[in-house]
Design an enzyme around this catalytic site. Sequence first.
Site, PDB file in Angstrom:
ATOM      1  N   TYR A   1       0.882  -1.169   0.000  1.00  0.00           N
ATOM      2  CA  TYR A   1       0.000   0.000   0.000  1.00  0.00           C
ATOM      3  C   TYR A   1       0.916   1.214   0.000  1.00  0.00           C
ATOM      4  O   TYR A   1       1.614   1.464   0.984  1.00  0.00           O
ATOM      5  CB  TYR A   1      -0.857  -0.071   1.264  1.00  0.00           C
ATOM      6  CG  TYR A   1      -1.776   1.091   1.514  1.00  0.00           C
ATOM      7  CD1 TYR A   1      -2.748   1.463   0.590  1.00  0.00           C
ATOM      8  CD2 TYR A   1      -1.711   1.796   2.709  1.00  0.00           C
ATOM      9  CE1 TYR A   1      -3.611   2.506   0.848  1.00  0.00           C
ATOM     10  CE2 TYR A   1      -2.582   2.840   2.980  1.00  0.00           C
ATOM     11  CZ  TYR A   1      -3.519   3.189   2.045  1.00  0.00           C
ATOM     12  OH  TYR A   1      -4.376   4.228   2.306  1.00  0.00           O
TER      13      TYR A   1
ATOM     14  N   LYS B   1     -10.816  16.740  17.009  1.00  0.00           N
ATOM     15  CA  LYS B   1     -10.196  15.901  15.989  1.00  0.00           C
ATOM     16  C   LYS B   1     -10.039  16.767  14.747  1.00  0.00           C
ATOM     17  O   LYS B   1     -10.913  16.783  13.872  1.00  0.00           O
ATOM     18  CB  LYS B   1     -11.115  14.703  15.741  1.00  0.00           C
ATOM     19  CG  LYS B   1     -10.587  13.651  14.815  1.00  0.00           C
ATOM     20  CD  LYS B   1      -9.842  12.565  15.549  1.00  0.00           C
ATOM     21  CE  LYS B   1      -9.056  11.706  14.588  1.00  0.00           C
ATOM     22  NZ  LYS B   1      -7.759  12.242  14.218  1.00  0.00           N
TER      23      LYS B   1
ATOM     24  N   HIS C   1      -9.364   8.957  11.598  1.00  0.00           N
ATOM     25  CA  HIS C   1      -9.219   7.852  12.547  1.00  0.00           C
ATOM     26  C   HIS C   1      -9.563   8.357  13.943  1.00  0.00           C
ATOM     27  O   HIS C   1      -8.729   8.932  14.624  1.00  0.00           O
ATOM     28  CB  HIS C   1      -7.797   7.294  12.519  1.00  0.00           C
ATOM     29  CG  HIS C   1      -7.496   6.581  11.245  1.00  0.00           C
ATOM     30  ND1 HIS C   1      -6.905   7.199  10.176  1.00  0.00           N
ATOM     31  CD2 HIS C   1      -7.727   5.306  10.855  1.00  0.00           C
ATOM     32  CE1 HIS C   1      -6.773   6.334   9.182  1.00  0.00           C
ATOM     33  NE2 HIS C   1      -7.267   5.175   9.563  1.00  0.00           N
TER      34      HIS C   1
END
Lengths: 673, 329
Positions: free
Chosen positions: A28, A547, A553
């Site tokens: 990846y 966040k 995430h």
Amino acid sequence: MSAEKKEYLLVDENGQGKPDKPWIFRTYAGHTNAKASNELYRKNLSKGQTGLSIAFDLPTQCGYSSDHEVSRPEIGKVGVPINSLEDFRILFDQIPIEEMNTSMTINGTSMWLLSLYVALAEERGVPLEKLNGTTQNDLIKEYLARGTYIYPPKDSMKIIVDMYEYCLHKIPKWNPSNICSYHLQEAGATPVQELSFALATAIAVLDAIKERNCFTEEEFEQCVGRISFFVNAGIRFVEEMCKMRAFTEMWQEITTERYKVKTAKYRVFRYGVQVNSLGLTEEQPENNAWRILIESLGVTLSRNARCRALQLPAWNEALSLPRPWDQQWSLRLQQVLAYETDLLEYPDIFEGSKVIESKVKALKEEAKLEIQKIIDMGGALVAIENGYMKSQLVKSQTERLSKINSNELVIVGKNKWTDGIKSPLMTDSDGGIFKVDPKSAEQTLNVLGEAKARRNAELAKKSLDELKQAAKDGKNLMPFSVACAKALVTTGEWADALREVYGEYNPPTGVDGQKLFLSDDKVSTVRSKVEAFTKTNGHRPKIVVGKPGLDGHSNGAEMIAVSAKHSGFDVIYSGIRLSPEEIVQSAVEENANVIGLSILSGSHKEIVKQLFDELTHYKAKIPVVIGGIIPESDFEELKAMGIREIFTPKDYDLMSIMEKIIDIVSKEPALVS
Amino acid sequence: MIDTKESLSQLVSEALLGEKYPIAKIISRIETEKNLEFREALFQELSLQKPNTKEGLTIGITGTPGAGKSSLLGELCRLFLEFAPDKKMAIVAIDPSSNVSGGSILGDRTRVQLPRRDIRLYFRSQPSQLELGGLNPYTYHVIRFLRQVFDYVFIETVGIGQNEISVSLISDLSFLVMQPLGGDQVQFMKSGIMEVPEAFIINKCDEESLANSSYYMLESTLEFIKDILPDQSLPPIFKTSVTKRKGIEELLQYILQYQRRKDKNTETLTQLSQWIRNEYGRWGIAIWEELESSKWNRAVKQNPLGGIQKLKYEEEERKVVSLIQTKIK
């Protein structure tokens, strides 16, 4: 060879020994910009990698062009930035796309990226039937765990169905979506939750396809055959192997019973794997190499449930981005497993094992109950919108963390055998990690600027208008997207056009009503400190858990929110993708005692600076702490900017974190007294 | 820090300009235990700096969990900025979540996306602290303060059944938010709170026919109890949908044009009696009614012109406390 059949050998039709072909080896990868990623891909392919797995940067995933203000701190950080067809031309330069199996980990903007790929193929004269690969396009796991969704669930599902319709007729070898339970495990899912949520998602996709009623029976079967899965392989590898066998059997059952698929090959459970990063530790990171090997076994040992493609994280992923050497090391592990060992020479080695069979049965039974629950609720989309799936995941995650905290779950080097010699792997001049050159963003922005300047502006506008109109009319958007791609429309423009029609989605945070399962001395110490604060100040301490940025995430932020409540704080948590300005505004209006930030994308320096600028605007002095994947080399700079405390994956003990926070808050002079 | 006369006056003047941080600090101080002296100083300072100006309109928004109150408020905010360019609004959202630790997660901001740095909007969360009625013990005073700074003050509470009532006691205009065909109608009739809100909202009217059938059901239920409604006319019913962006503009216009104000003396006396009941129980109420409030009530009734001096809450509270103290001794 004797005529006698050897049950332990895999043979061809002539009775000759014939081992299985190995799975596809991928890494990846993608970073910095299209040019740098192109070089990386070509190097990896020359090292024996057999497929491409493209990582896109967060702005590309969330539908913003690199020149948007929220993109600035994130360009090229966790993947390659793609703004227009021009970037794809650079990214695939000298790579024969007709021979590739290309996996694109992209969701909210997957239709757009596929359109760019189609436009590139047509430009090169590659027939679309030859294109082979996958766009991930699993929005449900984005709402639950990873956060790169854009549009509301129903509209996102409509886009997915559009892609199935288009691909079946034009790119039959393409997998339009790939049900991804990978991030569910990263977010704390148990094997049963991984099974049931992923299968419920696949059911939601197939039901939506069925509902559109645009396929013949035969075509619908082909659609079922195109559904692929992307799963996570964790450290409890026997259980994980059983999970994979359960997946295979359950998919057979669902496709036969629910969808009446007659052709056997369309009922096969096809899946790729990225092994778990959640269990990788920042402490003694060299141990991660063994974890990765063991996790690979779960999805390769068992022939009846062997993955079709595998990608492995690097040993140092809990620290920061891996270097090319680290990725090479991971690729070599796969090659050793596939080519040096005898793994591929045998039929299924667990067939008939009582232990394995009964474990698989148990997992299936539990997962079936859970799937039924979701279906009774109205299906996966409803279970997203009402917050059910999210709250179940947050619950599992809190349980898992409670167990690590109480040492019930052993993690070597983290909560047991923590003393060790420092790894020599970390002593290289680069500190053992990879950092993106901040100047490289300029190259991306230049390409974007040039593409915009060079294109036929009228044609771009016209194709965007037609895309919008088609969205309003409920038409299949694929052809309109491909037209946009050819007109050099940008990622941000494409996504904005659909934002205008569909709006943006804001899912439930899943933290309401959550409880931690912690009740030791440390909890009472923290609670008594909170009580002392409350007594002195006449009100409870208030924390804003923020966040910021595009990194979705949210596990860390959620765990901190739940722990803070557990300790007696009043907690303000509003979910992901907030701007630093929004976080500061909340903290100011609520008169919070502390701001806690969670950042995993590597953009902490930029975001922290924006945050302090905003606090200055309000003349507010609110202490700020930060948690996330933050390399030690940045600590000093962050503290100089005003950050009071930094938490990294090493700080897994939630109550120690809360104690540090309440200590900081208690030392502050009362804001008003 | 702000106990000295000078800095309180500075804080108040900054707050009156709409600056968020001073407003936030004042609210925190009001939300602090033993705040009587502070409140006295605060409201005195406010009356000095802002004498005889009209107070903001208080709007209560209540309803069952899941009725979509917060999302509705989010959409109202967006339209408010567009349609009322010279007005300011504040929202106090009361979240019922609370557990053994006493901590809470206040999630209402999640549903309301606010523009940044705009002083025309202010949002504040409050944990309910397990108080019945959906209101926090300090809510009333926070609202009184915010009314001095903002033209409109919204209070959002969660309530199921009788508990909605208390929000309507401290608001000029209160809405009960319901979902289409929620089966709420019968429940509300039984609990006898249909006569409390000034208006009704059927939210989540994403689909026309379902919305209409719910509308007529509610209308006929209200007609049924018309005789016991205060002014015997039917309260308005709004049909709204956040996803379809329908009906919210009409709702906003209704609020912006709403003129009637509730009698603040009644409000003061009601809150005071609630407070006494919380602090001293029925015994306290008895003393208060017998010796103090009865005098006031007589005075109120005896003045036919209605030109009564406005009750000062803190003054009344002090009187009651000293009265009760003498009885305790």
